[in-house]
Design a protein around this motif. Structure first.
Motif, mmCIF file in Angstrom:
data_model
loop_
_atom_site.group_PDB
_atom_site.id
_atom_site.type_symbol
_atom_site.label_atom_id
_atom_site.label_comp_id
_atom_site.label_asym_id
_atom_site.label_seq_id
_atom_site.Cartn_x
_atom_site.Cartn_y
_atom_site.Cartn_z
ATOM 1 N N ILE A 180 0.823 -1.209 0.000
ATOM 2 C CA ILE A 180 0.000 0.000 0.000
ATOM 3 C C ILE A 180 0.856 1.257 0.000
ATOM 4 N N MET A 181 2.053 1.189 0.573
ATOM 5 C CA MET A 181 2.896 2.372 0.691
ATOM 6 C C MET A 181 3.890 2.513 -0.463
ATOM 7 N N TYR A 182 3.674 1.762 -1.538
ATOM 8 C CA TYR A 182 4.464 1.987 -2.754
ATOM 9 C C TYR A 182 4.126 3.365 -3.314
ATOM 10 N N GLU A 183 5.124 4.059 -3.846
ATOM 11 C CA GLU A 183 4.876 5.391 -4.402
ATOM 12 C C GLU A 183 4.424 5.258 -5.853
ATOM 13 N N PRO A 184 3.134 5.465 -6.131
ATOM 14 C CA PRO A 184 2.634 5.247 -7.499
ATOM 15 C C PRO A 184 3.071 6.359 -8.444
ATOM 16 N N ALA A 185 3.518 5.951 -9.613
ATOM 17 C CA ALA A 185 3.908 6.928 -10.633
ATOM 18 C C ALA A 185 2.778 7.163 -11.631
ATOM 19 N N THR A 186 1.897 6.174 -11.781
ATOM 20 C CA THR A 186 0.760 6.282 -12.693
ATOM 21 C C THR A 186 -0.477 5.720 -12.007
ATOM 22 N N PRO A 187 -1.665 6.059 -12.491
ATOM 23 C CA PRO A 187 -2.878 5.474 -11.908
ATOM 24 C C PRO A 187 -2.886 3.952 -11.953
ATOM 25 N N ALA A 188 -2.279 3.369 -12.979
ATOM 26 C CA ALA A 188 -2.263 1.912 -13.097
ATOM 27 C C ALA A 188 -1.517 1.260 -11.935
ATOM 28 N N ASP A 189 -0.538 1.956 -11.355
ATOM 29 C CA ASP A 189 0.198 1.392 -10.215
ATOM 30 C C ASP A 189 -0.718 1.133 -9.028
ATOM 31 N N LEU A 190 -1.810 1.909 -8.923
ATOM 32 C CA LEU A 190 -2.731 1.743 -7.802
ATOM 33 C C LEU A 190 -3.489 0.426 -7.863
ATOM 34 N N ASN A 191 -3.562 -0.162 -9.045
ATOM 35 C CA ASN A 191 -4.356 -1.378 -9.222
ATOM 36 C C ASN A 191 -3.836 -2.553 -8.401
ATOM 37 N N THR A 192 -2.519 -2.562 -8.108
ATOM 38 C CA THR A 192 -1.917 -3.710 -7.410
ATOM 39 C C THR A 192 -1.475 -3.378 -5.995
ATOM 40 N N MET A 193 -1.686 -2.151 -5.549
ATOM 41 C CA MET A 193 -1.266 -1.745 -4.202
ATOM 42 C C MET A 193 -2.343 -2.168 -3.202
ATOM 43 N N ALA A 194 -2.090 -3.274 -2.472
ATOM 44 C CA ALA A 194 -3.173 -3.817 -1.655
ATOM 45 C C ALA A 194 -2.746 -4.369 -0.298
ATOM 46 N N SER A 195 -1.442 -4.498 -0.023
ATOM 47 C CA SER A 195 -1.039 -5.226 1.189
ATOM 48 C C SER A 195 -0.273 -4.345 2.178
ATOM 49 N N TRP A 196 -0.451 -4.682 3.472
ATOM 50 C CA TRP A 196 0.388 -4.125 4.538
ATOM 51 C C TRP A 196 1.397 -5.193 4.961
ATOM 52 N N THR A 197 2.513 -4.780 5.485
ATOM 53 C CA THR A 197 3.368 -5.729 6.195
ATOM 54 C C THR A 197 2.916 -5.767 7.653
ATOM 55 N N ALA A 198 3.310 -6.812 8.362
ATOM 56 C CA ALA A 198 2.944 -6.927 9.780
ATOM 57 C C ALA A 198 3.490 -5.745 10.574
ATOM 58 N N GLU A 199 4.698 -5.313 10.242
ATOM 59 C CA GLU A 199 5.292 -4.174 10.949
ATOM 60 C C GLU A 199 4.517 -2.890 10.668
ATOM 61 N N GLN A 200 4.087 -2.700 9.422
ATOM 62 C CA GLN A 200 3.304 -1.520 9.086
ATOM 63 C C GLN A 200 2.000 -1.483 9.875
ATOM 64 N N LYS A 201 1.331 -2.629 9.955
ATOM 65 C CA LYS A 201 0.070 -2.683 10.687
ATOM 66 C C LYS A 201 0.275 -2.369 12.171
ATOM 67 N N GLU A 202 1.364 -2.856 12.728
ATOM 68 C CA GLU A 202 1.655 -2.566 14.137
ATOM 69 C C GLU A 202 1.909 -1.078 14.342
ATOM 70 N N ASP A 203 2.654 -0.458 13.427
ATOM 71 C CA ASP A 203 2.952 0.972 13.553
ATOM 72 C C ASP A 203 1.676 1.804 13.427
ATOM 73 N N VAL A 204 0.836 1.452 12.464
ATOM 74 C CA VAL A 204 -0.412 2.187 12.285
ATOM 75 C C VAL A 204 -1.314 2.016 13.506
ATOM 76 N N ALA A 205 -1.425 0.791 13.999
ATOM 77 C CA ALA A 205 -2.278 0.536 15.160
ATOM 78 C C ALA A 205 -1.802 1.311 16.378
ATOM 79 N N ALA A 206 -0.483 1.403 16.559
ATOM 80 C CA ALA A 206 0.053 2.149 17.696
ATOM 81 C C ALA A 206 -0.320 3.622 17.604
ATOM 82 N N ASN A 207 -0.240 4.183 16.402
ATOM 83 C CA ASN A 207 -0.602 5.586 16.234
ATOM 84 C C ASN A 207 -2.104 5.794 16.385
ATOM 85 N N LEU A 208 -2.894 4.850 15.887
ATOM 86 C CA LEU A 208 -4.349 4.959 16.001
ATOM 87 C C LEU A 208 -4.807 4.904 17.454
ATOM 88 N N ARG A 209 -4.106 4.157 18.277
ATOM 89 C CA ARG A 209 -4.471 4.107 19.692
ATOM 90 C C ARG A 209 -4.327 5.474 20.345
#
Length: 415
Positions: A180-209
């Motif tokens: 999900i955090m890939y830097e898209p250069a074209t709209p087509a790049d957004l088509n495959t941006m779909a996953s978090w890593t476990a570390e990313q999810k932990e970091d986001v959850a910590a901030n959301l808390r």
């Protein structure tokens, strides 16, 4: 076209749920055709489901507010200014007290750093702007099938919204095109941006808390707090978020990006160096007085630029924690930018002294100095000149385009 229409989606039907709530506002700014509006609603549903699945320790509330009556473009303009959309989003956020705000428009966005942008992120305001202009297959391809248009647009909007929320929660770019955090250069790049890593999810959850905690204005003792004490407490509680917002703004790039301010400051410094009175006066200033002068120069220029460019969030109802964070962060960003400019002036002025002016000439100009000229004296003169140059440079900021200065202060990324 519907005007002022609002729809809300809760991922947990039990309003008494013990899960802390997190609210995201989706504001449709300007007119949007029915097909794109349907894609936005589809994206909202998918976003709510995705967030509840990935971060189920929270209760997610997503609301769509349609502000189709909003006029965006100025006469003769083909793109909308992102900072104007940020103002619209901030107004709605203050009204509904959302945690995050995503403004969606079908207009193309005006950019300052890239040829085009599909969206922008403003962490200081916990806000993002998404444009369907380049995401919509109909807008870029006459061969796009109508039945595929809505689904593809919703998919791209979802990826872009998740990407923006990742940035708003402190995530950096990744090299994996499926992340999900890939830097898209074209709209087509957004088509495959779909996953978090476990570390990313932990970091986001910590901030959301931290975000999901009870806001200061909702606490009983806050009702009895003065404005100053509320600001002090809000700043301390959110000190890490404010620091992150300052870093994301890259204030060290201010001298390059704010050309008029920098030109005025450096021109003033060079002119001052060519006058004997400057050398004579500066060499007689004590270190204590010089430090006070520098502090005053930084304070005055920060206050002037902040007020002149109307960077502070205006109080709409009562003072809120979100307002404190936004205002303190933007003042810190401007102050950091002024400090960067000051030290740039100091270094340039000192180098210019050493390379151009002979000691015999300088000694003649500093007529009131009763001791041998040393490098310490050169440093004092350079600091004195840099402080005065910074003050004059702040007036140069008056000639910076209003929306451009706000863009530099608020916008962290053009995607």
């Amino acid at each position: 076209m519907r005007t002022g229409h609002e729809t809300e989606l809760r991922t947990d039907g039990d309003e008494s749920s013990s899960k802390p709530p997190l609210e995201i506002g989706l504001v449709i700014a300007g007119r949007m055709d029915d097909a794109r509006m349907q894609a936005v609603e589809t994206m909202r549903d998918r976003l709510a489901g995705r967030l509840q699945r990935d971060f189920d320790q929270f209760r997610w509330v997503l609301r769509i507010v349609n502000r189709s009556e909003t006029r965006l473009r100025r006469p003769g303009s083909v793109r909308v200014e992102p900072t104007e959309l940020l103002e619209i989003g901030q107004t709605e956020r203050e009204s509904y007290r959302w945690d995050f705000i995503i403004v969606i428009t079908q207009s193309d966005l005006r950019t300052h750093d890239k040829p085009f942008a599909m969206g922008i992120v403003a962490r200081v305001q916990d806000a993002a702007i998404l444009s369907t202009s380049r995401l919509d297959p109909e807008g870029v391809s006459a061969t796009a099938r109508p039945q595929d248009r809505g689904d593809l647009l919703a998919t791209r909007l979802l990826a872009l919204a998740l990407h923006a929320l990742g940035h708003l929660n402190g995530l950096a770019h990744m090299d994996d095109p499926h992340n999900i955090m890939y830097e898209p250069a074209t709209p087509a790049d957004l088509n495959t941006m779909a996953s978090w890593t476990a570390e990313q999810k932990e970091d986001v959850a910590a901030n959301l808390r931290l975000i999901a905690d009870v806001r200061l204005e909702e606490q009983v003792d806050a009702l009895r707090s003065s404005r100053l004490s509320f600001y002090l407490k809000g700043t301390w509680v959110n000190r890490h978020e404010i620091a992150d917002a300052v870093l994301q703004a890259h204030p060290w790039e201010f001298p390059r990006r704010l050309a008029r301010l920098t030109t005025a400051a450096f021109s003033t410094a060079l002119i001052l160096l060519m006058t004997a009175e400057t050398w004579d006066l500066a060499s007689s200033v004590s270190p204590g007085k010089l430090l006070i002068l520098i502090v005053i120069a930084l304070s005055v220029t920060t206050a002037f630029v902040t007020a002149r460019q109307r960077l502070l969030v205006r109080r709409t109802r009562r003072l809120t924690e979100q307002t404190v964070v936004a205002n303190v962060a933007v003042v810190a960003i401007v102050l950091s930018g002024m400090m960067t400019t000051f030290f740039g002036l100091l270094g340039t002025t000192l180098a210019f002294q050493v390379l151009v002016f002979r000691t015999s000439v300088v000694r003649t100009w500093a007529a009131s100095l009763q001791e041998p000229w040393t490098f310490a004296h050169s440093l004092v003169v350079a600091s004195f000149v840099a402080a005065l140059g910074l003050v004059i440079g702040a007036f140069g900021a008056s000639f910076e385009e209003y929306n451009y200065f706000r863009h530099v202060a608020f916008v962290d990324e053009e995607t």
